[in-house]
Structure formats: structure tokens, C-alpha cells
Design a protein around this motif. Structure first.
Motif, mmCIF file in Angstrom:
data_model
loop_
_atom_site.group_PDB
_atom_site.id
_atom_site.type_symbol
_atom_site.label_atom_id
_atom_site.label_comp_id
_atom_site.label_asym_id
_atom_site.label_seq_id
_atom_site.Cartn_x
_atom_site.Cartn_y
_atom_site.Cartn_z
ATOM 1 N N ASN A 192 0.783 -1.240 0.000
ATOM 2 C CA ASN A 192 0.000 0.000 0.000
ATOM 3 C C ASN A 192 0.811 1.284 0.000
ATOM 4 O OD1 ASN A 192 0.791 -0.719 2.684
ATOM 5 N ND2 ASN A 192 -0.757 0.655 3.525
ATOM 6 N N LYS A 193 2.092 1.211 -0.386
ATOM 7 C CA LYS A 193 2.940 2.404 -0.401
ATOM 8 C C LYS A 193 3.200 2.849 -1.840
ATOM 9 C CE LYS A 193 3.911 2.654 4.083
ATOM 10 N NZ LYS A 193 3.726 3.831 4.913
ATOM 11 N N GLY A 194 2.672 3.997 -2.222
ATOM 12 C CA GLY A 194 2.900 4.521 -3.561
ATOM 13 C C GLY A 194 4.359 4.883 -3.775
ATOM 14 N N ALA A 195 4.796 4.845 -5.019
ATOM 15 C CA ALA A 195 6.170 5.224 -5.380
ATOM 16 C C ALA A 195 6.112 6.271 -6.480
ATOM 17 C CB ALA A 195 6.966 4.001 -5.851
ATOM 18 N N ASN A 196 7.152 7.075 -6.573
ATOM 19 C CA ASN A 196 7.198 8.129 -7.584
ATOM 20 C C ASN A 196 7.859 7.619 -8.854
ATOM 21 O OD1 ASN A 196 6.046 10.098 -5.847
ATOM 22 N ND2 ASN A 196 8.025 10.369 -4.857
ATOM 23 N N ASN A 197 7.252 6.591 -9.436
ATOM 24 C CA ASN A 197 7.784 6.003 -10.656
ATOM 25 C C ASN A 197 6.664 5.819 -11.657
ATOM 26 O OD1 ASN A 197 9.485 4.567 -8.247
ATOM 27 N ND2 ASN A 197 10.773 4.988 -10.009
ATOM 28 N N ALA A 198 7.020 5.894 -12.918
ATOM 29 C CA ALA A 198 6.075 5.602 -13.997
ATOM 30 C C ALA A 198 6.529 4.322 -14.678
ATOM 31 C CB ALA A 198 6.026 6.756 -14.989
ATOM 32 N N LEU A 199 5.585 3.501 -15.062
ATOM 33 C CA LEU A 199 5.932 2.217 -15.655
ATOM 34 C C LEU A 199 6.786 2.346 -16.920
ATOM 35 C CD1 LEU A 199 5.620 -0.782 -15.092
ATOM 36 C CD2 LEU A 199 3.585 -0.781 -16.547
ATOM 37 N N PRO A 200 6.572 3.353 -17.796
ATOM 38 C CA PRO A 200 7.436 3.466 -18.982
ATOM 39 C C PRO A 200 8.907 3.668 -18.647
ATOM 40 C CG PRO A 200 5.459 4.763 -19.291
ATOM 41 C CD PRO A 200 5.460 4.316 -17.851
ATOM 42 N N ASP A 201 9.200 4.229 -17.471
ATOM 43 C CA ASP A 201 10.600 4.373 -17.055
ATOM 44 C C ASP A 201 11.221 3.016 -16.748
ATOM 45 O OD1 ASP A 201 10.296 7.114 -17.239
ATOM 46 O OD2 ASP A 201 9.807 7.341 -15.106
ATOM 47 N N GLY A 224 1.812 4.845 -18.511
ATOM 48 C CA GLY A 224 1.496 6.014 -17.696
ATOM 49 C C GLY A 224 0.249 5.842 -16.868
ATOM 50 N N GLU A 225 -0.627 4.916 -17.245
ATOM 51 C CA GLU A 225 -1.864 4.671 -16.518
ATOM 52 C C GLU A 225 -1.689 3.651 -15.398
ATOM 53 O OE1 GLU A 225 -5.062 3.606 -19.157
ATOM 54 O OE2 GLU A 225 -4.060 4.605 -20.821
ATOM 55 N N VAL A 226 -0.526 3.031 -15.323
ATOM 56 C CA VAL A 226 -0.339 1.900 -14.411
ATOM 57 C C VAL A 226 0.412 2.349 -13.163
ATOM 58 C CG1 VAL A 226 0.589 -0.426 -14.172
ATOM 59 C CG2 VAL A 226 -0.261 0.349 -16.400
ATOM 60 N N PRO A 227 -0.192 2.201 -11.978
ATOM 61 C CA PRO A 227 0.500 2.621 -10.760
ATOM 62 C C PRO A 227 1.674 1.698 -10.437
ATOM 63 C CG PRO A 227 -1.549 1.524 -10.202
ATOM 64 C CD PRO A 227 -1.529 1.662 -11.701
ATOM 65 N N VAL A 228 2.740 2.294 -9.923
ATOM 66 C CA VAL A 228 3.889 1.538 -9.434
ATOM 67 C C VAL A 228 4.014 1.827 -7.941
ATOM 68 C CG1 VAL A 228 6.377 1.171 -9.591
ATOM 69 C CG2 VAL A 228 5.051 1.673 -11.662
#
Length: 199
Positions: free
Chosen positions: A56-65, A74-78
Motif C-alpha cells: 500500500n505504499k505509492g512510489a514516484n515512478n512511472a511504468l514506462p521508465d 502512464g496509466e499503471v501505478p507503481v
């Protein structure tokens, strides 16, 4: 009033979590990766260590990276899976038959799959919310370490978590939901504010 007796009225000695157990953090835990966290244990090694993913901890990352070939990323949470090996990417999902090679952790929740199959699913417009989540890093414990933390009441253990909910929600609300799933003995945990200085 003795806050320790109020919050920790269970005998936690001798509890040995296994693959599929959900660890729910003590409300007073302040460690940044584990404060108000819920961790799904994925594996218990032959030497008695444990590997888990913080859910349950969000990260400051985008999947395309992380997966450049995934244009819809960009729509997928990491999420942040934990403080160990934070360049390693994990996938938890409810799509076992869709991703051959995935391993079932608990009924309805799987880990892994072929990267090409995952990208195809995303590019074809597959449902994301509630079906899959990516995590960077993991949470690890050496032999006896997790049992010792449980005995000190750092974690409560749910050996039968509801897999239908583990890929939805985040943050404190996720943690509160999983505390409620622990039963009446843990209701006092919900009275502790996220910042104890407000108490």
C-alpha cells in the motif's frame, strides 16, 4: 491507562508466518517503509528467511521508465514493495491464466509472468484497477528476524487475507481496512492517529 496492554493484548510468541500471510504493521511503527503498511509474504526460504511485498505504499515512478516498451504504462501505478533491491520489479495480479508461468501466492493472487504477455495485456486495454500492480523492491527478513518482530508486536499476522481486496486501495485507508480484517482484538489500533503527536 497502559497503552501497551490496550494495543497488544495478544500473545504473539510462536507465530510463524508463511507464504500467503499478510503482515499488518503496528500503528506505532515509524519506519518510513513500513509505517501503516501491509506486507504480503511471498516466500519463506529454506533457511527460514522471509520475502514479502509492501502492498500500500505509492512510489514516484512511472511504468514506462521501468518497461520502455509499454506505451500505456502512464496509466499503471507503481508501488514501493520495500527497501531491498529497489531496482527489481515485481508484479502481483489476479490474472493467473492470462499470464502463463505466474505463481499463485493465495487464492486469486499471483506473482510474476512473462513480460511480453504483460505488455500485450496492457496495450490491448486490459483492466488495471483491481487486477494488477507493479512494485519496486521488496521487504526481506533473515532467519528468525520476522518472528522476533512479531513477538515484539511490530506486526499482526492474517494467515487468510482476502485476495479480492489486496490489489485495491492504498495508504492509511488500506491499512485500516486490513486492521479491521484482523478482528475485534485489534480495534484499538484504529484509535491511534497516524501522527502520534496528535494524540
Amino acid at each position: 491507562m497502559d497503552i501497551h496492554n490496550l494495543l497488544y493484548n495478544q500473545d504473539a510468541s510462536g507465530i510463524n508466518p508463511r507464504a500467503g500471510s499478510l503482515l499488518v504493521a503496528d500503528p506505532m511503527m515509524e519506519e518510513i517503509y513500513f509505517s501503516r503498511s501491509a506486507v504480503l509474504v511471498l516466500d519463506e526460504s529454506s533457511d527460514g528467511g522471509h520475502l514479502g511485498i509492501t502492498l500500500n505504499k505509492g512510489a514516484n515512478n512511472a511504468l514506462p521508465d521501468l518497461i520502455p516498451d509499454c506505451q500505456r504504462g502512464g496509466e499503471v501505478p507503481v508501488f514501493c514493495g520495500g527497501p531491498v533491491d529497489m531496482e527489481r520489479l515485481f508484479l502481483l495480479h489476479s490474472l493467473g491464466a492470462v499470464f502463463p508461468g505466474a505463481s499463485e501466492v493465495i487464492p486469486g493472487v499471483f506473482v510474476g509472468g512473462n513480460v511480453d504477455d504483460i505488455i500485450s495485456y496492457l496495450e490491448d486495454g486490459g483492466q488495471i484497477e483491481g487486477n494488477l500492480r507493479f512494485f519496486l523492491g521488496y521487504s526481506g527478513w533473515t532467519k528468525g528476524q520476522l518472528q522476533a518482530e512479531i513477538a515484539r508486536h511490530s506486526w499482526a499476522v492474517n494467515n487468510h487475507p482476502d485476495g479480492r481486496k489486496l490489489l485495491t486501495g492504498e495508504g492509511n485507508e488500506f491499512w485500516r481496512r486490513e486492521v479491521m480484517n484482523l478482528g475485534d482484538s485489534y480495534r484499538s489500533w484504529l484509535m491511534v492517529p497516524p501522527d502520534p503527536s496528535y494524540n
